[in-house]
Design a protein around this motif. Structure first.
Motif, short mmCIF file in Angstrom:
data_model
loop_
_atom_site.label_atom_id
_atom_site.label_comp_id
_atom_site.label_asym_id
_atom_site.label_seq_id
_atom_site.Cartn_x
_atom_site.Cartn_y
_atom_site.Cartn_z
N SER A 157 0.83 -1.21 0.00
CA SER A 157 0.00 0.00 0.00
C SER A 157 0.86 1.26 0.00
CB SER A 157 -0.92 -0.03 1.22
OG SER A 157 -1.72 1.10 1.27
N GLY A 158 1.92 1.24 0.78
CA GLY A 158 2.83 2.38 0.84
C GLY A 158 3.54 2.62 -0.48
N PHE A 159 4.01 1.55 -1.10
CA PHE A 159 4.70 1.68 -2.39
C PHE A 159 3.73 2.08 -3.50
CE2 PHE A 159 8.07 -0.55 -0.13
CZ PHE A 159 9.17 0.14 -0.57
N THR A 160 2.49 1.62 -3.42
CA THR A 160 1.47 2.05 -4.38
C THR A 160 1.21 3.54 -4.23
OG1 THR A 160 0.46 -0.14 -4.38
CG2 THR A 160 -0.92 1.69 -5.11
N GLU A 161 1.22 4.01 -3.00
CA GLU A 161 1.03 5.44 -2.74
C GLU A 161 2.18 6.26 -3.32
OE1 GLU A 161 -1.37 8.54 -1.40
OE2 GLU A 161 -1.82 6.40 -1.30
N VAL A 162 3.41 5.75 -3.24
CA VAL A 162 4.57 6.42 -3.84
C VAL A 162 4.36 6.54 -5.34
CG1 VAL A 162 7.04 6.19 -4.37
CG2 VAL A 162 6.22 5.75 -2.06
N GLN B 40 11.33 6.32 0.15
CA GLN B 40 11.97 7.56 -0.25
C GLN B 40 13.00 7.29 -1.35
OE1 GLN B 40 14.05 9.72 2.83
NE2 GLN B 40 14.47 11.44 1.49
N GLU B 41 13.75 6.21 -1.20
CA GLU B 41 14.75 5.85 -2.20
C GLU B 41 14.09 5.55 -3.54
OE1 GLU B 41 17.90 2.25 -2.76
OE2 GLU B 41 17.73 3.09 -0.74
N LEU B 42 12.96 4.86 -3.51
CA LEU B 42 12.23 4.58 -4.74
C LEU B 42 11.80 5.87 -5.42
CD1 LEU B 42 10.88 2.48 -6.63
CD2 LEU B 42 8.84 2.72 -5.19
N MET B 43 11.31 6.83 -4.64
CA MET B 43 10.90 8.11 -5.21
C MET B 43 12.11 8.85 -5.77
SD MET B 43 8.40 10.06 -6.04
CE MET B 43 6.93 9.85 -5.04
N GLU B 44 13.23 8.81 -5.05
CA GLU B 44 14.46 9.44 -5.56
C GLU B 44 14.84 8.85 -6.91
OE1 GLU B 44 17.86 9.68 -2.85
OE2 GLU B 44 16.45 9.63 -1.17
N ASN C 180 10.36 16.11 0.31
CA ASN C 180 9.23 16.92 0.74
C ASN C 180 8.37 16.06 1.68
OD1 ASN C 180 6.75 18.26 0.97
ND2 ASN C 180 6.97 19.21 -1.04
N SER C 181 8.58 16.24 2.97
CA SER C 181 7.92 15.37 3.95
C SER C 181 6.40 15.53 3.93
CB SER C 181 8.46 15.63 5.35
OG SER C 181 8.29 16.97 5.71
N LEU C 182 5.90 16.71 3.59
CA LEU C 182 4.45 16.89 3.53
C LEU C 182 3.83 16.05 2.42
CD1 LEU C 182 3.96 20.72 4.17
CD2 LEU C 182 2.95 18.83 5.45
N LYS C 183 4.46 16.04 1.27
CA LYS C 183 3.91 15.28 0.15
C LYS C 183 4.15 13.78 0.31
CE LYS C 183 3.76 18.89 -3.28
NZ LYS C 183 4.02 19.26 -4.66
N MET C 184 5.24 13.41 0.94
CA MET C 184 5.56 12.00 1.12
C MET C 184 4.83 11.39 2.32
SD MET C 184 7.65 10.88 -1.27
CE MET C 184 8.37 9.40 -0.57
N GLU C 185 4.31 12.22 3.20
CA GLU C 185 3.68 11.72 4.43
C GLU C 185 2.57 10.70 4.19
OE1 GLU C 185 1.96 13.27 8.68
OE2 GLU C 185 2.13 14.70 7.05
N LYS D 44 0.87 4.95 5.31
CA LYS D 44 0.39 3.61 4.93
C LYS D 44 1.21 2.52 5.63
CE LYS D 44 -2.58 4.85 1.67
NZ LYS D 44 -3.98 4.52 1.66
N VAL D 45 2.50 2.77 5.77
CA VAL D 45 3.39 1.79 6.38
C VAL D 45 3.27 1.78 7.90
CG1 VAL D 45 5.82 1.10 6.57
CG2 VAL D 45 4.96 1.99 4.44
#
Length: 154
Positions: free
Chosen positions: A32-37, A116-120, A74-79, A84-85
């Motif tokens: 769920s968390g990775f889907t959200e990313v 975060q690494e995946l988003m990077e 961006n912690s607000l957007k990644m929150e 989810k995790v």
């Protein structure tokens, strides 16, 4: 030699039968968390496309791509991805009592670090595949961005 046989027996009887169900339980929040990313990246790139289609401004496009590069930090957007995790906290409490699993916060933190690494990696790959400065025909820019986005998401 004296420890090996009892340890193997313990693992075979008390842990191995539960591994599949434990993994399945844990993968729900992780997936769920990775889907959200993935969704966040998709949404942000779609906003870049829409903004460019409205303004047709390559300077603004460059700024938007630069902002996209900061998305993983961006912690607000990644929150929402991280939240989810956090469901792992509850799931791991049960494992803690049954299997003496400790350092629950570490498991959650490492999972969030991987997100975060995946988003990077996604924004870096996007930037490498799409460089606004190399786009001569502004009519094709939105289509190019969409193709690059789909390639990154693949």
């Amino acid at each position: 030699a004296t420890v090996s046989e009892p340890a193997q027996k313990c693992c075979t009887e008390n842990i191995q039968p539960f591994l599949a169900s434990i993994l399945e339980e844990l993968m729900g929040p992780v997936s769920s968390g990775f889907t959200e990313v993935r969704s966040l990246f998709d949404k942000e790139v779609n906003e870049i496309i829409q903004d460019f289609q409205k303004t047709n401004d390559t300077t603004k496009l460059k700024e938007n791509v630069d902002q996209l590069m900061n998305l993983p930090f961006n912690s607000l957007k990644m929150e929402p991805c991280y939240l989810k995790v956090n469901l792992l906290q509850e799931l791991l409490q049960d494992l803690k009592s049954r299997f003496k699993v400790y350092h629950i916060d570490f498991v959650i933190q490492r999972t969030q670090n991987f997100m975060q690494e995946l988003m990077e990696n996604a924004v870096y790959t996007f930037e490498q595949l799409f460089s606004p400065s190399h786009q001569a025909d502004s009519a094709k820019v939105a289509t190019t961005i969409e193709k690059v986005k789909l390639r990154v998401l693949k």
